[in-house]
Design a protein around this motif. Structure first.
Motif, PDB file in Angstrom:
ATOM      1  N   SER A  10       0.835  -1.208   0.000  1.00 20.82           N
ATOM      2  CA  SER A  10       0.000   0.000   0.000  1.00 20.82           C
ATOM      3  C   SER A  10       0.865   1.250   0.000  1.00 20.82           C
ATOM      4  N   SER A  13       2.343   1.755  -3.408  1.00 26.52           N
ATOM      5  CA  SER A  13       1.338   2.187  -4.379  1.00 26.52           C
ATOM      6  C   SER A  13       1.077   3.672  -4.238  1.00 26.52           C
ATOM      7  N   SER A  26      -0.967  -0.875 -16.738  1.00 26.48           N
ATOM      8  CA  SER A  26      -1.133  -1.957 -17.698  1.00 26.48           C
ATOM      9  C   SER A  26       0.164  -2.312 -18.385  1.00 26.48           C
ATOM     10  N   PRO A  29       4.834  -2.688 -14.134  1.00 35.77           N
ATOM     11  CA  PRO A  29       4.464  -3.042 -12.755  1.00 35.77           C
ATOM     12  C   PRO A  29       4.977  -2.000 -11.791  1.00 35.77           C
ATOM     13  N   ASP A  65      -5.781 -10.874  -1.997  1.00 34.89           N
ATOM     14  CA  ASP A  65      -5.784  -9.839  -3.029  1.00 34.89           C
ATOM     15  C   ASP A  65      -4.372  -9.350  -3.329  1.00 34.89           C
ATOM     16  N   ALA A  66      -3.561  -9.174  -2.292  1.00 34.35           N
ATOM     17  CA  ALA A  66      -2.192  -8.706  -2.502  1.00 34.35           C
ATOM     18  C   ALA A  66      -1.378  -9.731  -3.280  1.00 34.35           C
ATOM     19  N   GLN A  69      -2.585  -9.891  -6.911  1.00 33.07           N
ATOM     20  CA  GLN A  69      -2.173  -8.705  -7.653  1.00 33.07           C
ATOM     21  C   GLN A  69      -0.731  -8.844  -8.143  1.00 33.07           C
ATOM     22  N   LYS A  70       0.152  -9.337  -7.296  1.00 35.23           N
ATOM     23  CA  LYS A  70       1.535  -9.525  -7.699  1.00 35.23           C
ATOM     24  C   LYS A  70       1.662 -10.609  -8.771  1.00 35.23           C
ATOM     25  N   ASN A  72      -0.619 -11.478 -10.962  1.00 30.72           N
ATOM     26  CA  ASN A  72      -1.164 -10.954 -12.220  1.00 30.72           C
ATOM     27  C   ASN A  72      -0.156 -10.035 -12.918  1.00 30.72           C
ATOM     28  N   ILE A  73       0.596  -9.269 -12.138  1.00 29.49           N
ATOM     29  CA  ILE A  73       1.627  -8.420 -12.741  1.00 29.49           C
ATOM     30  C   ILE A  73       2.667  -9.277 -13.458  1.00 29.49           C
TER      31      ILE A  73
END
Length: 489
Positions: A10, A13, A26, A29, A65-66, A69-70, A72-73
């Motif tokens: 967080s 980000s 997109s 990363p 979720d964290a 997210q990583k 997916n990157i």
């Protein structure tokens, strides 16, 4: 630990969103947070934010979720043909992958189904690819073992993905029942296709991972055996080239050693239909040690299969390839060390007919290797017990070597083997010698008759003999004659 991880993500980000020079999410990363073991030296706050409201369920969702997210990157795929292209983004992704490797190795709670699905999706995106066409300038299959190995330029990136996949498969916090939904037959099939990679480092990683998958996901075992058999079939009967045969055989050497006794019929069919035909290709030298190990494991599990293996070797025995013939003789000796007397007696006649032809080979190394079989104590003991059948089969080959073979070393070893039989059974040896003399006399008489016949034909042709050709044409019937069909009785 996960609370600290979420807090750092967080904080990073917020920092990246406040800077104006960052690329869109997109394409690039976010900057990678430092690994947990380096927090003390980073100079950034170590305090974790308070846990989100909602209790344990919200904390699990936040951790999930964290992680997703990583992952997916890391699904973004880059082109590594140009090293200078997107190099900062490639390095960030690599650091992210290394962070995931560390996190799954230090995990203290089971991965949820969503996290498992995300990991498998990332593996597929990075690993499953089409290899470039193979360029082989005039090289034959037997020369491939001398080719220079190809090193994939993207390996430094793929290596981390494979490390992540290995830790994923071996992690005790990955439930096999849940992961089985995603590490399915389709995933395993595409993983097996990667064994054809030209990079030996990738094949070595795949070997370890396939072995772990076979051990952990028991539901995939029949499919893996069938899929590997199909790869062997295509290699032997269609393509005649595959880079990963040795690595797959190495995996199956360990698998076969774990088969329960008595062997299932399916396993015996795998030996006869998948392993034994691998003796056919010219490039057998690349994977022969692994193949021999697999076959000897089968024979140790069930000694009766030794006869089946020997019949298979005789079926695919090379005729014009001397180097391959020497490999077959070496493997044959290993099989004969494990054979029992009953199976030996079933196949000894065709076996020693083949050995006799090897004794008379004009290639001195083949003849010498065949003669060295008598140095094996177990084989010599079985030959001595069955000398009444074996000696008449090989004595003509021994006698021809002593008379006409050009190599002195082969001649010396032949005389030693002949002396072994003389000490073993002198009467039988003299009988075989007498029979050989009779056969040689008959053969010489036949050759003399053939020579005289050819001389007579040559003399006849030299005198200019012209054969008389008679007129065999039938006279045509007169035009007024009526044609009558013949009567069939």
């Amino acid at each position: 630990m996960w609370k600290q991880f979420v807090g750092k993500l967080s904080w990073k980000s917020m920092k990246s969103s406040s800077g104006g020079g960052a690329l869109p999410p997109s394409k690039t990363p976010p900057p990678l947070p430092p690994p947990p073991r380096e927090n003390g030296a980073s100079g950034k706050p170590n305090a974790s934010p308070p846990p989100p409201a909602g209790g344990a369920g919200a904390e699990v969702r936040s951790r999930e979720d964290a992680f997703v997210q990583k992952v997916n990157i890391c699904c973004v795929v880059f082109d590594f043909s140009d090293r200078g292209k997107d190099s900062p983004e490639k390095e960030r992704k690599r650091q992210m992958l290394m962070s995931l490797v560390d996190s799954i190795g230090a995990a203290e709670e089971p991965l949820t189904e969503v996290m498992i699905a995300a990991c498998v999706r990332m593996f597929a995106a990075n690993l499953f690819r089409v290899f470039p066409p193979k360029v082989r300038s005039g090289s034959t299959a037997s020369e491939t073992e001398e080719d220079e190995p190809f090193f994939d330029p993207s390996w430094y990136h793929l290596q981390v993905v494979y490390e992540f996949l290995l830790r994923f498969v071996t992690s005790p916090f990955v439930d096999p029942k849940v992961a089985r939904k995603y590490v399915d037959n389709s995933f395993v099939s595409k993983l097996l296709d990667l064994f054809d990679s030209d990079d030996p480092r990738e094949r070595d990683c795949l070997k370890t991972i396939l072995h772990r998958i076979y051990g952990k996901f028991m539901g995939n075992r029949p499919f893996i055996r069938k899929a590997v058999s199909n790869i062997f079939y295509r290699f032997v009967f269609e393509t005649d080239h595959h880079n990963g045969i040795a690595e797959m055989l190495e995996v199956f050497g360990s698998v076969i050693s774990g088969f329960a006794k008595p062997l299932k019929e399916e396993h015996k069919l795998f030996l006869w239909k998948a392993l034994i035909p691998l003796h056919k290709p010219k490039s057998i030298g690349v994977y022969l040690p692994q193949l021999t190990y697999c076959i000897t494991q089968f024979i140790e599990k069930e000694p009766k299969l030794a006869g089946t293996v020997i019949r298979g070797l005789l079926k695919y025995w090379p005729v014009t390839n001397s180097q391959k013939e020497m490999m077959f003789l070496g493997e044959l000796e290993e099989v004969l060390e494990l054979i029992e007397m009953a199976e030996f007696q079933k196949c000894m006649v065709p076996l020693f007919r083949r050995i006799a032809s090897c004794l008379n080979s004009s290639h001195f190394q083949v003849a010498e290797r065949a003669l060295f079989l008598w140095n094996n104590e177990h084989l010599f003991d079985m030959i001595s017990q069955n000398r009444q059948v074996i000696l008449p089969l090989i004595y003509p080959a021994l006698e021809r070597n002593t008379r006409w073979h050009w190599n002195q070393s082969v001649l010396n070893v032949t005389m030693n083997v002949r002396k072994m039989f003389l000490d073993m059974d002198e009467r039988l040896l003299l009988t075989c010698q007498s029979n050989f003399q009779e056969e040689e006399e008959k053969r010489a008489a036949t050759e003399e008759r053939r020579r005289l016949m050819w001389e007579q034909l040559e003399r006849t042709a030299a005198r200019g003999y012209q054969p008389v050709i008679t007129d065999t044409t039938f006279p045509s019937p007169p035009s007024s004659a009526r044609l009558v069909a013949p009567t069939v009785t």
